[in-house]
Design an enzyme around this catalytic site. Sequence first.
Site, PDB file in Angstrom:
ATOM      1  N   HIS A 112       0.503   3.324   2.172  1.00  0.00           N
ATOM      2  CA  HIS A 112       1.736   3.106   1.421  1.00  0.00           C
ATOM      3  C   HIS A 112       2.519   1.985   2.085  1.00  0.00           C
ATOM      4  CE1 HIS A 112       5.510   3.883  -0.677  1.00  0.00           C
ATOM      5  NE2 HIS A 112       4.761   4.508  -1.549  1.00  0.00           N
ATOM      6  N   ASP A 156      -0.560  10.009  -4.933  1.00  0.00           N
ATOM      7  CA  ASP A 156      -1.653   9.943  -5.911  1.00  0.00           C
ATOM      8  C   ASP A 156      -2.915  10.642  -5.432  1.00  0.00           C
ATOM      9  OD1 ASP A 156      -0.263   8.468  -7.857  1.00  0.00           O
ATOM     10  OD2 ASP A 156      -0.485   6.672  -6.647  1.00  0.00           O
TER      11      ASP A 156
HETATM   12  N1  CMC Z   1      -8.138   1.992   2.619  1.00  0.00           N
HETATM   13  C1  CMC Z   1      -8.521   1.184   3.629  1.00  0.00           C
HETATM   14  N2  CMC Z   1      -7.718   0.314   4.257  1.00  0.00           N
HETATM   15  C2  CMC Z   1      -6.443   0.238   3.846  1.00  0.00           C
HETATM   16  C3  CMC Z   1      -5.938   1.047   2.800  1.00  0.00           C
HETATM   17  C4  CMC Z   1      -6.831   1.943   2.174  1.00  0.00           C
HETATM   18  N3  CMC Z   1      -6.415   2.715   1.169  1.00  0.00           N
HETATM   19  N4  CMC Z   1      -4.631   0.761   2.597  1.00  0.00           N
HETATM   20  C5  CMC Z   1      -4.315  -0.182   3.490  1.00  0.00           C
HETATM   21  N5  CMC Z   1      -5.399  -0.497   4.246  1.00  0.00           N
HETATM   22  C6  CMC Z   1      -5.436  -1.461   5.373  1.00  0.00           C
HETATM   23  C7  CMC Z   1      -5.443  -2.880   4.830  1.00  0.00           C
HETATM   24  O1  CMC Z   1      -6.760  -3.364   4.673  1.00  0.00           O
HETATM   25  C8  CMC Z   1      -4.665  -3.609   5.897  1.00  0.00           C
HETATM   26  O2  CMC Z   1      -5.553  -3.835   6.981  1.00  0.00           O
HETATM   27  P1  CMC Z   1      -5.360  -5.171   7.916  1.00  0.00           P
HETATM   28  O3  CMC Z   1      -4.004  -5.049   8.537  1.00  0.00           O
HETATM   29  O4  CMC Z   1      -6.487  -5.072   8.881  1.00  0.00           O
HETATM   30  O5  CMC Z   1      -5.462  -6.338   6.978  1.00  0.00           O
HETATM   31  C9  CMC Z   1      -3.628  -2.601   6.376  1.00  0.00           C
HETATM   32  O6  CMC Z   1      -4.202  -1.321   6.087  1.00  0.00           O
HETATM   33  C10 CMC Z   1      -2.285  -2.717   5.676  1.00  0.00           C
HETATM   34  O7  CMC Z   1      -2.520  -2.642   4.283  1.00  0.00           O
HETATM   35  P2  CMC Z   1      -1.863  -3.597   3.213  1.00  0.00           P
HETATM   36  O8  CMC Z   1      -2.743  -3.653   1.999  1.00  0.00           O
HETATM   37  O9  CMC Z   1      -1.495  -4.894   3.847  1.00  0.00           O
HETATM   38  O10 CMC Z   1      -0.534  -2.793   2.902  1.00  0.00           O
HETATM   39  P3  CMC Z   1       0.366  -2.949   1.644  1.00  0.00           P
HETATM   40  O11 CMC Z   1       1.661  -2.372   2.011  1.00  0.00           O
HETATM   41  O12 CMC Z   1       0.353  -4.348   1.147  1.00  0.00           O
HETATM   42  O13 CMC Z   1      -0.364  -2.056   0.523  1.00  0.00           O
HETATM   43  C11 CMC Z   1      -1.097  -0.153  -0.706  1.00  0.00           C
HETATM   44  C12 CMC Z   1      -0.043  -0.722   0.267  1.00  0.00           C
HETATM   45  C13 CMC Z   1      -0.602   1.195  -1.209  1.00  0.00           C
HETATM   46  C14 CMC Z   1      -1.255  -1.091  -1.907  1.00  0.00           C
HETATM   47  C15 CMC Z   1      -2.439   0.009   0.038  1.00  0.00           C
HETATM   48  O14 CMC Z   1      -2.303   0.931   1.095  1.00  0.00           O
HETATM   49  C16 CMC Z   1      -3.576   0.443  -0.888  1.00  0.00           C
HETATM   50  O15 CMC Z   1      -4.220  -0.414  -1.496  1.00  0.00           O
HETATM   51  N6  CMC Z   1      -3.837   1.779  -1.018  1.00  0.00           N
HETATM   52  C17 CMC Z   1      -4.800   2.277  -1.976  1.00  0.00           C
HETATM   53  C18 CMC Z   1      -4.196   2.326  -3.371  1.00  0.00           C
HETATM   54  C19 CMC Z   1      -3.195   3.435  -3.528  1.00  0.00           C
HETATM   55  O16 CMC Z   1      -3.447   4.567  -3.134  1.00  0.00           O
HETATM   56  N7  CMC Z   1      -2.048   3.133  -4.168  1.00  0.00           N
HETATM   57  C20 CMC Z   1      -0.993   4.125  -4.441  1.00  0.00           C
HETATM   58  C21 CMC Z   1       0.228   3.831  -3.651  1.00  0.00           C
HETATM   59  S1  CMC Z   1       1.406   5.174  -3.623  1.00  0.00           S
HETATM   60  C22 CMC Z   1       1.974   5.432  -5.219  1.00  0.00           C
HETATM   61  C23 CMC Z   1       2.544   4.226  -5.893  1.00  0.00           C
HETATM   62  O17 CMC Z   1       3.174   3.352  -5.308  1.00  0.00           O
HETATM   63  O18 CMC Z   1       2.356   4.173  -7.069  1.00  0.00           O
END
Ligand code: CMC
Length: 418
Positions: free
Chosen positions: A302, A359
């Site tokens: 998140h 989720d």
């Molecule tokens: N699985 C594996 N690695 C992950 C995941 C994951 N689900 N989420 C984040 N990471 C890693 C990512 O690769 C990054 O690694 P590095 O620093 O080495 O590049 C690090 O953790 C930080 O992630 P980010 O993508 O830069 O973080 P963000 O804040 O931009 O994205 C997120 C947040 C929710 C989009 C992301 O965690 C994600 O894609 N999660 C899976 C999709 C998901 O469950 N979404 C629902 C979010 S909650 C409800 C809502 O908002 O609707």
Amino acid sequence: MCRIVNFNINGCNYKLPIVGGTYYEKAINISKLRENTGFITFDPGFKNTGIVKSSISFIDGEKGILLYRGYPIEQIIKKCSFIETSYLLLNGELPNTAQLKSFSERIKEFNSINKDIHQILDKSPVFYHPMEMLSSLTCILTAFITKKDGLKEKDMYIHLLAKLPILAALTYRKKIGLPPSTSDKNLYYTSNILKMFFSVPKKYYKNDPIITDALDKLLILHADHEQNCSTTTVRLLGSAHTGLFASVSAGISALWGRLHGGANQAVIEMLENILKCGGNIRKWVERAKNKKDPFRLMGFGHRIYKNFDPRAKIVKEVAENIISELEIDDPILELAKELEEIAIQDPYFMEKKLYPNIDFYSGIIYQAIGIPKEMFTVMFALGRLPGWMAHWKEVRLNREPIGRPRQIYIGYKKRNID
Ligand code: CMC
């Protein structure tokens, strides 16, 4: 706390004011930065950018706290209904008995839609995704309601609370070949949603209080979450003075994305796939860690929570409760629990502070209720509606300026066509 930050660019000193909120969130006010220095800030994904002062909800991502208008989500879940929560978000305070009665009755007053909307659905190909249909029909409500009846602003919120469930039920029923259902004024909001979804001709539909309670809790948990992607979308449209229905329609489209609300559908698809491929969870966790592999653990991570998502804890309890109450044998719930257990102890997930989000378990509840996967994000939208509307209202009340970020241009320099 100091009220000014001093900084130096190319030998020149500047002062910028600091803005604080109710708690410890602090921001450097850069609204005059470009005017005074020629610089703008660069913050892809708005990871460090506050775009508004808001009094609707508060999140402490490090401590796992979520407040709606100051009330902790754990108390709201125990003491309030979704309709009370909607009133709270829209009006700032919980309703008293008379206010709640009048709010609920007014929603019931508006709970029908123009028959021509059925025709739009009838003319659409049935392979639509329910989210695209919901977004389109919400937008077109502008023509059917606002323009026709010259609607007052306070009535728009009530109309949408009444009509979004009707549109959601219609999109679902059309897809599975059921005739449209009608709204029942004698039922509580969430019971009415279930009846509109699941009633079949010539068969009496009886609500199960366990199911109604689980769905009501899910709606409450989704009701607001400050500046998430869809809410900020709604706010941006509101800042351009786009109407409420069109702004919410854009919010629905933003929510559909798999990284946002669409994750609930993606989680169940992922869990089913893991099960189909033999259930080797560790293999999938390894894949999620591999930067060369596009696979991510859906329902994990998140932007704001760097600790357990407080909503995810409640959703997990509700999921376990409904599965046991309805005596469902769900291998997906067992798999989800095992996956959570393995992932949260894995150094990669620990180091990056990736925990299950709302989720991760919500789809298990929807499945238990009988809602198909493609409708999961629609249910999220029904829950998020009061939050979107509260933010749209706040933008208009605060007379916020139009949202218009800047960019760093990296394209060609000026050139001529030969
Ligand atoms: N699985 C594996 N690695 C992950 C995941 C994951 N689900 N989420 C984040 N990471 C890693 C990512 O690769 C990054 O690694 P590095 O620093 O080495 O590049 C690090 O953790 C930080 O992630 P980010 O993508 O830069 O973080 P963000 O804040 O931009 O994205 C997120 C947040 C929710 C989009 C992301 O965690 C994600 O894609 N999660 C899976 C999709 C998901 O469950 N979404 C629902 C979010 S909650 C409800 C809502 O908002 O609707």
